[in-house]
Design a protein around this motif. Structure first.
Motif, short mmCIF file in Angstrom:
data_model
loop_
_atom_site.label_atom_id
_atom_site.label_comp_id
_atom_site.label_asym_id
_atom_site.label_seq_id
_atom_site.Cartn_x
_atom_site.Cartn_y
_atom_site.Cartn_z
N LEU A 189 -26.59 85.27 -62.97
CA LEU A 189 -26.44 84.41 -61.80
C LEU A 189 -26.36 82.94 -62.19
N TRP A 190 -26.95 82.59 -63.33
CA TRP A 190 -26.82 81.20 -63.79
C TRP A 190 -26.88 81.15 -65.30
N GLU A 191 -26.73 79.94 -65.84
CA GLU A 191 -26.51 79.78 -67.28
C GLU A 191 -27.72 80.24 -68.09
N ILE A 192 -27.44 80.65 -69.33
CA ILE A 192 -28.49 81.07 -70.24
C ILE A 192 -29.17 79.84 -70.85
N PRO A 193 -30.39 79.96 -71.32
CA PRO A 193 -31.03 78.85 -72.03
C PRO A 193 -30.20 78.43 -73.24
N GLY A 194 -30.09 77.12 -73.41
CA GLY A 194 -29.33 76.59 -74.54
C GLY A 194 -27.91 76.21 -74.23
N HIS A 198 -30.29 70.60 -70.55
CA HIS A 198 -31.65 70.73 -70.04
C HIS A 198 -31.98 72.22 -69.98
N GLY A 199 -33.23 72.52 -69.73
CA GLY A 199 -33.66 73.91 -69.68
C GLY A 199 -33.04 74.67 -68.52
N ALA A 200 -32.85 75.97 -68.71
CA ALA A 200 -32.28 76.83 -67.66
C ALA A 200 -33.40 77.54 -66.92
N PRO A 201 -33.30 77.67 -65.60
CA PRO A 201 -34.31 78.43 -64.85
C PRO A 201 -34.34 79.89 -65.28
N LEU A 202 -35.48 80.51 -65.03
CA LEU A 202 -35.64 81.93 -65.30
C LEU A 202 -35.19 82.73 -64.09
N LYS A 270 -42.25 79.45 -60.19
CA LYS A 270 -42.24 80.51 -61.21
C LYS A 270 -40.98 80.46 -62.05
N GLY A 271 -39.84 80.20 -61.40
CA GLY A 271 -38.57 80.22 -62.12
C GLY A 271 -38.22 78.94 -62.83
N GLY A 272 -38.99 77.87 -62.59
CA GLY A 272 -38.73 76.61 -63.28
C GLY A 272 -37.64 75.77 -62.65
N TRP A 273 -37.40 75.95 -61.33
CA TRP A 273 -36.36 75.15 -60.68
C TRP A 273 -36.91 74.35 -59.49
#
Length: 397
Positions: A189-194, A198-202, A270-273
């Motif tokens: 659903l959204w970009e992977i970390p890296g 900036h950081g990607a939500p979980l 929880k998801g970091g967004w």
């Protein structure tokens, strides 16, 4: 929305006027604009076209005599064309979804597919560039192969293999349907970390899939999850270059369906967004003040005052601005990987894109670097890169 301004520049004023024209009744007034020139209106109209806003402007401002008649006529024609396109996309969505469904696959339509036909008062007000369908990762290669067998064609020369796209991208290379509609098959659903500066939500994708809804024959994300998806896609995946339609999307969504705001805040934390949610809801409060929104989210610092400029940033310079923003926010290694056309997640080795269609790696890198340096001579591109980097740093702060 005035607090989103970055100063009193003429360009910023035009952007604020355009955002003000899109706002719902009762919103904070746009800056005074009786003295706008013909050039000003043509530039506002150009931005509106780039960001697919003309049909909505027709809906909001068709009887406003302060807007030049020829501009309003153009918006009326854009609405008519968008209505015709919506008919074509609706048929393609139904046909593509049914094709995958009959094969035992599990497509879920994302974002605009639900918004256009189930949230907006008319689908023409929400023009779709493409159809996004989300499938489980273990089905997506089969789904891609099935569509190719049915006459769907690759939209561009693929620069990554399907396996590489599965590891490093959120969707496979786009396809064009036999009727000319762009289709993207997503496995995330959204970009992977890296992948971003900036950081990607979980995301618990299994939980989100369990919560999908079905309207007629088509499966959609649950509207509450669509709200989260809109925010994450706009802020974390695109640094707001998806434009002011984001504000209308959320306003019409909230007017259409109730939201469990306690769950929303828990999911965001929880998801970091959480920061992205606070930034977007702050803008929506200005855009549609009649909506019953929660108070500002707790434990979240004030966002940087760059929202209006980023919502209407120039799309033809975003690559160059993004390259320099990567240097500013991500450091030299991230900058070099981008210039060298490499992609990587945090756990894997970089993968080089296949650049034979662009004259090979040396030709691409030289052209990319030369274009970036050339466009950096423009003050507005330097400003765009600073704002992109500022947003990325704030999201990670």
């Amino acid at each position: 929305m005035a607090r989103g301004a970055t100063g009193g520049s003429h360009a910023t004023r035009r952007r604020l006027v355009l955002i003000g024209l899109l706002a719902e009744p009762g919103a904070r007034p746009a800056p005074a604009w009786p003295d706008l020139s013909g050039d000003d209106w043509r530039e506002i109209d150009r931005m509106a076209q780039v960001h697919r806003l003309q049909p909505l402007l027709h809906h909001r401002q068709q009887d406003n005599p302060a807007i030049p008649r020829d501009i309003r006529a153009g918006w009326r024609e854009a609405f008519r064309e968008s209505a015709l396109w919506a008919l074509q996309v609706s048929g393609e969505l139904a046909a593509t979804h049914a094709l995958l469904d009959r094969a035992g696959l599990a497509p879920v339509a994302l974002k605009g597919a639900w918004l256009a036909w189930h949230a907006y008062p008319h689908p023409a007000l929400r023009p779709l560039r493409d159809i996004d369908l989300w499938l489980p990762a273990d089905q997506i290669i089969a789904a891609y192969g099935l569509l190719r067998e049915q006459g769907y064609q690759a939209a561009d020369d693929a620069q990554l293999s399907l396996d590489q796209s599965l590891r490093l991208d959120k969707h496979l290379p786009p396809l064009v349907s036999p009727r000319g509609v762009l289709v993207e098959l997503h496995h995330r659903l959204w970009e992977i970390p890296g992948r971003m500066d900036h950081g990607a939500p979980l995301a618990d994708q299994d939980e989100l899939r369990d919560q999908t809804i079905r309207i007629g024959p088509i499966a959609y994300l649950d509207p509450q999850d669509t709200l989260a998806h809109l925010i994450i896609h706009a802020v974390y995946d695109h640094r707001l270059d998806c434009g002011p339609l984001l504000l209308a999307d959320i306003a019409f969504l909230l007017a259409r369906t109730p939201i469990d705001w306690d769950r929303f805040a828990r999911d965001a934390r929880k998801g970091g967004w959480l920061k992205g949610a606070a930034l977007v809801l702050d803008m929506v409060r200005d855009h549609a003040p009649h909506l019953a929104l929660p108070p500002p989210l707790p434990d979240c610092p004030a966002p940087p005052g760059i929202a209006a400029d980023l919502l209407l940033q120039e799309l033809d310079t975003r690559q160059s601005a993004g390259v320099i923003a990567t240097l500013r926010a991500g450091g030299l290694r991230a900058f070099v990987l981008r210039i060298l056309a490499r992609r990587a997640d945090r756990a894997g080795a970089p993968v080089a894109r296949d650049l034979r269609g662009e004259g090979g790696f040396a030709a691409w890198a030289t052209t990319r670097l030369a274009r970036t340096l050339r466009e950096l001579s423009r003050s507005e591109v330097r400003g765009q890169s600073r704002r992109l980097a500022t947003l990325s740093r704030w999201l990670d702060s």
